[in-house]
Motif scaffolding. Structure first.
Motif, mmCIF file in Angstrom:
data_model
loop_
_atom_site.group_PDB
_atom_site.id
_atom_site.type_symbol
_atom_site.label_atom_id
_atom_site.label_comp_id
_atom_site.label_asym_id
_atom_site.label_seq_id
_atom_site.Cartn_x
_atom_site.Cartn_y
_atom_site.Cartn_z
ATOM 1 N N ALA A 1 -11.243 3.718 27.477
ATOM 2 C CA ALA A 1 -10.927 4.279 26.162
ATOM 3 C C ALA A 1 -11.538 3.472 25.018
ATOM 4 C CB ALA A 1 -9.414 4.360 25.985
ATOM 5 N N GLY A 2 -12.256 2.396 25.357
ATOM 6 C CA GLY A 2 -12.966 1.658 24.315
ATOM 7 C C GLY A 2 -12.566 0.218 24.123
ATOM 8 N N ASP A 3 -11.670 -0.316 24.967
ATOM 9 C CA ASP A 3 -11.259 -1.715 24.832
ATOM 10 C C ASP A 3 -12.337 -2.607 25.450
ATOM 11 O OD1 ASP A 3 -10.013 -4.298 25.134
ATOM 12 O OD2 ASP A 3 -8.084 -3.318 24.863
ATOM 13 N N GLN A 4 -13.215 -3.171 24.593
ATOM 14 C CA GLN A 4 -14.346 -3.946 25.085
ATOM 15 C C GLN A 4 -13.911 -5.253 25.736
ATOM 16 O OE1 GLN A 4 -17.379 -4.498 22.117
ATOM 17 N NE2 GLN A 4 -17.360 -2.360 21.502
ATOM 18 N N GLN A 5 -12.842 -5.856 25.226
ATOM 19 C CA GLN A 5 -12.387 -7.119 25.806
ATOM 20 C C GLN A 5 -11.920 -6.922 27.246
ATOM 21 O OE1 GLN A 5 -9.857 -7.607 22.256
ATOM 22 N NE2 GLN A 5 -10.343 -9.783 22.362
ATOM 23 N N LEU A 6 -11.134 -5.891 27.470
ATOM 24 C CA LEU A 6 -10.686 -5.623 28.831
ATOM 25 C C LEU A 6 -11.840 -5.196 29.724
ATOM 26 C CD1 LEU A 6 -7.235 -3.818 28.406
ATOM 27 C CD2 LEU A 6 -7.673 -6.040 29.456
ATOM 28 N N ALA A 7 -12.763 -4.408 29.175
ATOM 29 C CA ALA A 7 -13.909 -3.976 29.977
ATOM 30 C C ALA A 7 -14.717 -5.170 30.451
ATOM 31 C CB ALA A 7 -14.787 -3.025 29.160
ATOM 32 N N ALA A 8 -14.950 -6.127 29.540
ATOM 33 C CA ALA A 8 -15.715 -7.318 29.918
ATOM 34 C C ALA A 8 -14.954 -8.155 30.924
ATOM 35 C CB ALA A 8 -16.038 -8.142 28.677
ATOM 36 N N ALA A 9 -13.634 -8.288 30.740
ATOM 37 C CA ALA A 9 -12.831 -9.083 31.672
ATOM 38 C C ALA A 9 -12.805 -8.446 33.057
ATOM 39 C CB ALA A 9 -11.410 -9.237 31.135
ATOM 40 N N LEU A 10 -12.712 -7.135 33.133
ATOM 41 C CA LEU A 10 -12.718 -6.450 34.421
ATOM 42 C C LEU A 10 -14.047 -6.643 35.139
ATOM 43 C CD1 LEU A 10 -10.911 -3.175 33.369
ATOM 44 C CD2 LEU A 10 -10.119 -4.736 35.152
ATOM 45 N N GLU A 11 -15.121 -6.666 34.368
ATOM 46 C CA GLU A 11 -16.441 -6.889 34.963
ATOM 47 C C GLU A 11 -16.554 -8.305 35.529
ATOM 48 O OE1 GLU A 11 -21.144 -7.030 33.574
ATOM 49 O OE2 GLU A 11 -19.654 -6.038 32.306
ATOM 50 N N ARG A 12 -15.949 -9.263 34.811
ATOM 51 C CA ARG A 12 -16.056 -10.661 35.241
ATOM 52 C C ARG A 12 -15.106 -10.995 36.378
ATOM 53 N NH1 ARG A 12 -15.949 -11.495 29.492
ATOM 54 N NH2 ARG A 12 -13.726 -11.895 29.643
ATOM 55 N N THR A 13 -13.933 -10.362 36.403
ATOM 56 C CA THR A 13 -12.885 -10.790 37.332
ATOM 57 C C THR A 13 -12.361 -9.614 38.147
ATOM 58 O OG1 THR A 13 -11.244 -10.487 35.573
ATOM 59 C CG2 THR A 13 -12.143 -12.699 35.870
ATOM 60 N N PRO A 14 -13.123 -9.151 39.120
ATOM 61 C CA PRO A 14 -12.643 -8.035 39.944
ATOM 62 C C PRO A 14 -11.471 -8.411 40.836
ATOM 63 C CG PRO A 14 -14.678 -8.947 40.845
ATOM 64 C CD PRO A 14 -14.466 -9.616 39.516
ATOM 65 N N ASP A 15 -11.145 -9.726 40.923
ATOM 66 C CA ASP A 15 -10.060 -10.158 41.797
ATOM 67 C C ASP A 15 -8.690 -10.072 41.148
ATOM 68 O OD1 ASP A 15 -10.409 -12.128 39.951
ATOM 69 O OD2 ASP A 15 -10.565 -13.781 41.383
ATOM 70 N N GLY A 16 -8.602 -9.632 39.893
ATOM 71 C CA GLY A 16 -7.309 -9.429 39.251
ATOM 72 C C GLY A 16 -6.834 -10.545 38.354
ATOM 73 N N ASN A 17 -7.618 -11.623 38.177
ATOM 74 C CA ASN A 17 -7.209 -12.728 37.300
ATOM 75 C C ASN A 17 -7.581 -12.449 35.839
ATOM 76 O OD1 ASN A 17 -6.088 -14.477 39.284
ATOM 77 N ND2 ASN A 17 -8.142 -14.980 39.970
ATOM 78 N N LEU A 18 -7.172 -11.306 35.341
ATOM 79 C CA LEU A 18 -7.572 -10.900 33.989
ATOM 80 C C LEU A 18 -6.938 -11.766 32.922
ATOM 81 C CD1 LEU A 18 -8.504 -8.319 35.560
ATOM 82 C CD2 LEU A 18 -7.910 -7.032 33.507
ATOM 83 N N ALA A 19 -5.654 -12.062 33.079
ATOM 84 C CA ALA A 19 -4.963 -12.827 32.040
ATOM 85 C C ALA A 19 -5.586 -14.212 31.888
ATOM 86 C CB ALA A 19 -3.475 -12.945 32.379
ATOM 87 N N GLN A 20 -5.867 -14.867 33.003
ATOM 88 C CA GLN A 20 -6.474 -16.200 32.936
ATOM 89 C C GLN A 20 -7.843 -16.142 32.295
ATOM 90 O OE1 GLN A 20 -5.044 -14.753 35.531
ATOM 91 N NE2 GLN A 20 -4.117 -16.212 36.955
ATOM 92 N N ASP A 21 -8.616 -15.117 32.631
ATOM 93 C CA ASP A 21 -9.961 -14.990 32.076
ATOM 94 C C ASP A 21 -9.916 -14.798 30.568
ATOM 95 O OD1 ASP A 21 -13.026 -14.187 32.689
ATOM 96 O OD2 ASP A 21 -12.197 -12.805 31.206
ATOM 97 N N LEU A 22 -9.046 -13.896 30.114
ATOM 98 C CA LEU A 22 -8.964 -13.617 28.683
ATOM 99 C C LEU A 22 -8.450 -14.816 27.904
ATOM 100 C CD1 LEU A 22 -7.567 -9.994 28.913
ATOM 101 C CD2 LEU A 22 -9.769 -10.637 27.917
ATOM 102 N N ALA A 23 -7.501 -15.544 28.497
ATOM 103 C CA ALA A 23 -6.931 -16.696 27.805
ATOM 104 C C ALA A 23 -7.881 -17.880 27.804
ATOM 105 C CB ALA A 23 -5.598 -17.089 28.450
ATOM 106 N N GLY A 24 -8.646 -18.052 28.887
ATOM 107 C CA GLY A 24 -9.510 -19.215 28.994
ATOM 108 C C GLY A 24 -10.828 -19.079 28.284
ATOM 109 N N GLY A 25 -11.249 -17.840 27.993
ATOM 110 C CA GLY A 25 -12.558 -17.628 27.382
ATOM 111 C C GLY A 25 -12.805 -18.392 26.095
ATOM 112 N N PRO A 26 -11.898 -18.314 25.103
ATOM 113 C CA PRO A 26 -12.141 -19.039 23.849
ATOM 114 C C PRO A 26 -12.297 -20.544 24.044
ATOM 115 C CG PRO A 26 -10.432 -17.394 23.544
ATOM 116 C CD PRO A 26 -10.718 -17.437 25.016
ATOM 117 N N GLU A 27 -11.498 -21.123 24.928
ATOM 118 C CA GLU A 27 -11.608 -22.563 25.144
ATOM 119 C C GLU A 27 -12.900 -22.908 25.886
ATOM 120 O OE1 GLU A 27 -10.789 -26.513 24.761
ATOM 121 O OE2 GLU A 27 -9.875 -24.782 23.766
ATOM 122 N N LEU A 28 -13.320 -22.033 26.800
ATOM 123 C CA LEU A 28 -14.603 -22.249 27.464
ATOM 124 C C LEU A 28 -15.738 -22.242 26.450
ATOM 125 C CD1 LEU A 28 -14.209 -20.041 30.666
ATOM 126 C CD2 LEU A 28 -14.397 -22.527 30.598
#
Length: 857
Positions: free
Chosen positions: A299-326
């Motif tokens: 539906a247009g959520d680019q942040q979730l789309a990018a996280a799903l592409e990066r983390t097909p194993d289901g660790n979406l919350a960790q990916d989204l939270a860790g990105g800014p610090e990375l």
């Protein structure tokens, strides 16, 4: 207090928010429709203040709703005294709606790399929220509090699994009902915080994120606080209140541990407080949650789309939270650590696998450092850099971490060769978020010399090397493309691959002697592509026997395509016996059915169906793709010999398949058009729409051609609009041509910019061309450089055109077909001749990694 929905102001706000969600309106869109200010709209939707009648009428009109019931709710809300009057001067905290979730330690979510800033991350909002099973438990707790019963919940989960965000989302109904939130800020003044608990009024959320800082505080404070919270939540006269906390599992387990007899119990009050109030938060999103996240992404959520592409194993919350610090770690890293990360980023974006050899990273990083930075490195600079990059951030993510290769599991007595992964020693993996971010940040850059040297010397995976060789070709680094492909040992289905493209460019540059020596040297070393090259040269020169000599060598080396071509030559020579022997080898090599043998080696008519099947079976080995639409084939019935019509169908997922490369388009255009229309109706295939657009344009029916061209553009093929615009230009309909070209630009067709410049020149709008040039420059993508170079070249600015072409090469803009037997559509219309001719004149031996012309090799 009654149910939250009995509060007229909360009910009004809920109705407005529901209507906005149903209409799919963002806050900005609602503002535009109503003409109201952002604060006014926000306060109305959040139930912070009673909206004016004018505001409510404007909102109802924009949302297409009946304003009558809303005005009734407003009138009821006006008669209720505000929250401040209810809680009096003892209130602590402030309204929930006044809080920013980031101030409550909700982790800022990683932005989609396509919009990631070049320097530092600045939070641009949270992604859509995905509800999971623990949210249901939390919602029941919040609903009970809203109904007047004080509640407490402590979410237990690992770092960055979404605990704090879940709490924030859960209390939004309370925000609409006018609840307040209190959070003890200063952990150095815990006594003051303890005193404030006694001053909390009803309808207050007590926010204890990372509750170990409070419940586990020393000197007995944690126990005293736990006792005070237990009193608060159990005293009906002080409610309703809601206490929310979060804890890591290790802290919760420590508090819940019962001491042995005779030992002190330092956490008795904490254990009693949280024992029946714990809600577990899983580390990973389950299948249902991933599906919900995917729906938001679609539906247009680019942040979730990018996280799903990066983390097909289901660790979406960790990916989204860790990105800014990375990102912060990357931008603030010491030069050596940053160089290692950039080398890893370039390796991944140029085709290396996730397992990056330690030796490669050390060798590749050197040229990412300036001379001053390199001279200042300590002897153990690489070890220090690896240690720094291995330190984790939120969600236990590290910028670069070592990964272990599992030992192969073999049955007893079974031996297997050592894999490439085991031979190359320690390997490291770049964080997925940094990999994706690097693909955007560094997309216009060509890696330095140390990268190519280290890839050649230390990357052992053949597929990785072949892919990097191809990327070198795209950047016109011909030397490295050739030798990296040689090191890979990979031979493509046509036998040509990257090395063939390199020698073709050398040939175009007029270096016939150099090409011949290079190819023969490779053929003597057993390179199949070189044998096929020489076979093609001999066949073109009419030397069939010499061609067969090289084909036999390639076939004996295992190249099936050479075997198929050799079969074709012997069949054409009517050497039936030899052709039959070769056909049997082809059947064995390709797995073709035995009943196709006669069709392979006999040049006969009358069994067209088998011939088509045979061609389809062998086509991939010849280096091209065969796919046929419906085709009538007349055969003889087995029973009485009467003609019978057979219709062959090749389908994809049950839908008719349409391909642009089809041998019957010119032979039977009416049949092809009939089939294409069926394909468009059934599956909406873009190739079929493109074909019909071209066919209708060629027939002079431009309006219908536009229908199919726009359908193709909607399916991601906007270049068809450019082709149609050229038809209108030829007919002098320049305004229509400009309209189509501007639509094509908006849809992402890069070549439309150059064509629009041509139309503007034809219509005398020269002043608009410079604006167009600036538009191209601001695009900042690889295609814009070559397009701008084309404009500069046609304006006589050759040096600028050369510079821009080199920048395009750095970005890897040139596709394989540009170097072989065709060019991409965006280079075809007038651009290809000047570009190929000038590139081979400017840089006959290619470019070095730093962009200077390569010396003869």
């Amino acid at each position: 207090m009654g149910d939250v929905h009995e509060d007229p102001l909360a009910e009004l706000a809920l109705r407005l928010r529901t209507l906005r969600a149903q209409r799919g309106l963002q806050m900005g869109g609602l503002q535009q429709r109503t003409g109201l200010g952002r604060t006014t709209v926000s306060q109305a939707l959040n139930g912070q203040v009673v909206p004016s009648e004018t505001t409510l009428v404007a909102l109802a009109k924009a949302l297409g709703a009946d304003v009558g019931p809303m005005l009734a709710l407003r009138e009821a809300a006006v008669r209720i005294p505000p929250v401040q009057d209810f809680v009096g001067e003892a209130v602590r905290g402030r309204p929930i709606s006044d809080w920013d979730p980031l101030d409550l330690e909700v982790h800022p979510a990683a932005p989609a790399p396509s919009v990631a800033p070049a320097r530092a991350y600045s939070p641009s909002g949270l992604p859509g929220y995905v509800h999971r099973p623990h949210d249901e438990d939390l919602a029941r707790c919040v609903a009970a509090a809203a109904n007047g019963a004080s509640q407490m919940a402590v979410l237990i989960g690992s770092s960055s699994t979404g605990k704090t965000r879940a709490c924030w989302e859960a209390i939004q109904p309370l925000a609409a009902a006018g609840w307040w939130l209190w959070r003890p800020f200063d952990l150095t003044r815990l006594e003051a915080a303890l005193a404030e608990i006694d001053q909390l009024g009803p309808r207050t959320v007590v926010w204890l994120n990372e509750a170990q800082h409070y419940l586990g505080a020393g000197h007995g404070f944690g126990e005293r606080l736990s006792a005070a919270l237990a009193t608060l939540v159990s005293d009906p006269s002080r409610g309703p209140v809601l206490i929310l906390g979060t804890l890591w599992p290790e802290h919760a387990n420590r508090y819940m541990a019962v001491p042995h007899p005779g030992q002190t119990d330092p956490h008795a009050q904490v254990r009693a407080l949280i024992a029946n109030r714990r809600i577990n938060v899983p580390d990973k999103f389950d299948a249902a949650a991933i599906a919900a996240a995917q729906a938001l992404a679609d539906a247009g959520d680019q942040q979730l789309a990018a996280a799903l592409e990066r983390t097909p194993d289901g660790n979406l919350a960790q990916d989204l939270a860790g990105g800014p610090e990375l990102l912060h770690r990357y931008h603030t890293a010491q030069p050596a650590a940053r160089a290692v990360l950039q080398a890893a980023m370039d390796a991944r974006r140029l085709g290396a696998g996730v397992r990056l050899p330690l030796a490669f990273l050390e060798g590749a990083a050197e040229d990412y450092l300036t001379d001053i930075e390199y001279d200042a490195l300590p002897d153990d600079w690489f070890e220090e850099a690896l240690a720094d990059l291995a330190r984790p951030v939120h969600g236990n993510l590290a910028p670069l971490r070592r990964i272990r290769t599992r030992n192969p599991r073999q049955a007893p007595g079974v031996t297997s060769p050592v894999s490439a992964n085991q031979k190359r020693g320690p390997v490291y993996r770049l964080a997925d978020y940094l990999e994706q971010y690097g693909r955007h940040e560094r997309t216009l850059l060509c890696p330095p010399a140390s990268f190519w040297h280290s890839a050649h010397d230390h990357i052992t995976d053949s597929d990785d090397l072949a892919q990097i060789a191809q990327e070198a070709l795209h950047r016109y680094r011909l030397y490295w493309a050739f030798y990296l492909h040689r090191a890979s040992g990979v031979c493509g289905p046509t036998g040509g691959g990257t090395q063939t493209c390199v020698v073709r460019m050398r040939q175009t540059a007029g270096d016939a002697a150099g090409v011949d020596a290079l190819v023969r040297h490779e053929a003597d070393a057993g390179s199949i592509w070189a044998l096929l090259w020489l076979a093609a040269c001999q066949e073109n020169a009419g030397e069939r026997e010499r061609a067969e000599h090289y084909l036999k060598k390639a076939a004996d080396a295992g190249h099936v395509g050479a075997l198929v071509r050799l079969l074709a030559l012997r069949r054409d020579a009517r050497d039936t016996q030899d052709a039959e022997n070769l056909a049997r080898r082809v059947v064995d090599a390709t797995g073709s059915p035995q009943d196709l043998l006669p069709s392979m080696f006999l040049r006969t008519k009358g069994d067209e169906l088998k011939t088509l099947k045979c061609s389809k079976r062998l086509a991939p080995y010849m280096g091209y793709i065969w796919a046929a639409p419906q085709r009538r084939v007349t055969t003889q019935s087995a029973e009485d010999g009467t003609p019978t019509e057979i219709r062959m169908e090749f389908t994809v997922d049950g839908a008719p398949l349409m391909t642009a490369r089809n041998p019957w388009f010119d032979e039977d255009p009416e049949e092809a058009e009939h089939h294409a229309r069926q394909v468009v109706e059934v599956s909406g295939d873009s190739d079929a729409s493109i074909f019909l657009a071209h066919l209708r344009a060629k027939s002079g029916d431009l309006p219908e051609a536009e229908v199919f061209a726009r359908r193709a553009a909607e399916l991601g093929e906007p270049d068809t609009l450019v082709d149609l615009a050229l038809w209108y230009s030829k007919g002098g309909e320049y305004e229509k041509s400009k309209e189509l070209l501007r639509d094509a630009i908006s849809a992402g067709a890069s070549d439309a910019l150059v064509e629009l410049a041509d139309v503007l020149r034809q219509t005398g709008e020269e002043d608009s061309i410079e604006d167009l040039v600036q538009q191209i420059t601001h695009l900042g993508n690889a295609s814009s450089y070559i397009l701008l170079a084309h404009l500069r070249y046609r304006a006589g600015e050759v040096e600028k055109a050369q510079s821009l072409t080199r920048q395009a090469a750095d970005a890897g803009v040139f596709p394989d077909t540009f170097f072989s037997d065709g060019v991409e559509p965006w280079l075809r219309e007038g651009a290809e001749p000047w570009l190929v001719d000038n590139m081979t004149a400017w840089w006959p031996y290619g470019l070095d990694p730093d962009g200077t012309p390569t010396k003869p090799w």
